[in-house]
Enzyme design. Structure first.
Site, short mmCIF file in Angstrom:
data_model
loop_
_atom_site.label_atom_id
_atom_site.label_comp_id
_atom_site.label_asym_id
_atom_site.label_seq_id
_atom_site.Cartn_x
_atom_site.Cartn_y
_atom_site.Cartn_z
N ASP A 34 0.84 -1.21 0.00
CA ASP A 34 0.00 0.00 0.00
C ASP A 34 0.87 1.24 0.00
OD1 ASP A 34 -2.72 -1.02 0.13
OD2 ASP A 34 -2.06 -1.91 2.03
N GLY A 141 -6.66 4.32 3.23
CA GLY A 141 -5.86 5.18 4.11
C GLY A 141 -5.32 4.44 5.32
N ASP A 174 -10.07 -5.49 -1.13
CA ASP A 174 -9.07 -4.99 -0.18
C ASP A 174 -9.74 -4.18 0.93
OD1 ASP A 174 -6.83 -3.89 1.03
OD2 ASP A 174 -6.24 -2.67 -0.70
N GLY A 175 -9.56 -4.64 2.17
CA GLY A 175 -10.03 -3.89 3.33
C GLY A 175 -10.97 -4.69 4.20
C1 DX5 Z 1 -6.24 0.40 3.02
C2 DX5 Z 1 -5.28 -0.56 2.33
C3 DX5 Z 1 -5.46 -2.00 2.65
C4 DX5 Z 1 -5.36 -2.40 4.06
C5 DX5 Z 1 -5.92 -3.79 4.18
O1 DX5 Z 1 -6.04 1.67 2.49
O2 DX5 Z 1 -5.44 -0.43 0.94
O3 DX5 Z 1 -4.57 -2.79 1.86
O4 DX5 Z 1 -4.03 -2.39 4.54
O5 DX5 Z 1 -5.69 -4.23 5.43
P1 DX5 Z 1 -6.81 -4.71 6.45
O6 DX5 Z 1 -6.96 -6.17 6.14
O7 DX5 Z 1 -6.16 -4.41 7.73
O8 DX5 Z 1 -8.06 -3.94 6.23
ZN ZN Z 2 -4.37 -1.88 -0.52
#
Ligand code: DX5
Ligand code: ZN
Length: 221
Positions: A34, A141, A174-175
C-alpha cells in the site's frame, strides 16, 4: 496462483521479516504493498526502497496499490524498484487508459482501484485493457477498518458484466477481509483477497492462512 495477497501495512515493522518468512513458507506468492502519499489519502506509507529491500531477501511478487495523486510519476519508480503488478485509483483525475498503457509497456499487470462509493459502471469501458480491478471494501488510508458489506454485491455486479462480455479481468478485494466475508466474496466472483489485520491479529499465521484458503476454495460460485 495463491489468492491471498497479504498487505504489510499493518505489520509491526520490527516483526516484518518473521512475518514475511511465515508467508513464504505457507505458499504466499504475492505481497500487496500500500503506497500512500499523504495527499490522496491522509497517511504516508512505503517508498520504492521498501520493495528493493523486500526483494533482496524474498522471492515474492509485489502488487503495488498506489494511493497517490500523481500515478504517472510513481508508476515508473515502483516498477523500476521491482513491482510486477501496479494499480492506481479511478478517482485520480488522470488519463486512465494512458496509465494502463504505461504499466503494460513495462511488462507489468495493470489494475484500477475503485473506492467504496465509486460507481462500478465507471470501470466498464476500461475492462478489456485491465488485468484486474480492485474493489475497495473500506475507504483507503488505514488498515484495520470494518468491512463494508455492500462490497459483496459490487463484486457480483462487476463479475456479471465481465462474464457477459467474455473478458478475463480478475477481481481483487481490499479492506477488512477475513474468514467470514472471504467465502461470500468468492461466491460473488472475487478472485484475489488482500488481507492485513486479520492475519496479524492471529498468533498462528499458518493456521489462519489455511482457514481462509479453505473457506475460499470451499465457496461455490
Ligand atoms: C487500506 C489498504 C489496505 C489495508 C488492508 O487503504 O489499501 O490494503 O491495509 O488491510 P486490512 O486487512 O487491515 O483492512
Ligand atoms: Zn491496498
Amino acid at each position: 496462483m495463491n489468492p491471498i495477497f497479504p498487505s504489510i501495512l499493518s505489520t509491526n515493522f520490527f516483526d516484518l521479516e518473521s512475518r514475511l518468512s511465515a508467508f513464504a513458507s505457507n505458499g504466499i506468492e504475492y505481497i500487496h504493498l500500500d503506497v500512500m502519499d499523504g495527499h490522496f489519502v491522509d497517511n504516508i506509507s512505503f517508498g520504492p526502497s521498501a520493495i528493493k529491500a523486500l526483494k533482496s531477501k524474498f522471492d515474492f511478487k509485489i502488487d503495488t496499490h498506489l494511493m497517490v495523486d500523481n500515478p504517472e510519476k510513481m508508476i515508473p519508480k515502483y516498477i523500476e524498484a521491482g513491482s510486477e503488478w501496479v494499480s492506481f485509483h479511478i478517482e485520480t483525475q488522470k488519463d486512465h487508459a494512458a496509465l494502463i498503457q504505461m504499466i503494460h509497456s513495462h511488462g507489468c499487470q495493470a489494475g484500477i482501484v475503485l473506492n467504496p462509493d465509486a460507481d462500478v459502471e465507471r470501470v466498464f469501458p476500461l475492462l478489456p485493457d485491465l488485468d484486474y480491478v480492485l474493489l475497495m471494501s473500506v475507504f483507503p488510508g488505514y488498515g484495520g477498518q470494518k468491512f463494508i458489506e455492500a462490497t459483496v454485491d459490487r463484486v457480483g455486479l462487476l463479475k456479471g458484466h465481465i462474464d457477459e462480455r467474455g473478458l478475463d479481468c480478475m477481481i481483487q478485494v481490499d479492506g477488512g477481509v477475513n474468514a467470514d466475508n472471504a467465502p461470500r466474496l468468492k461466491a460473488a466472483g472475487a478472485d484475489l483477497f488482500v488481507i492485513g489485520t486479520f492475519l496479524y491479529n492471529s498468533n498462528d499465521i499458518e493456521n489462519t492462512i489455511n482457514i481462509v484458503l479453505n473457506q475460499i476454495n470451499g465457496a461455490k460460485r
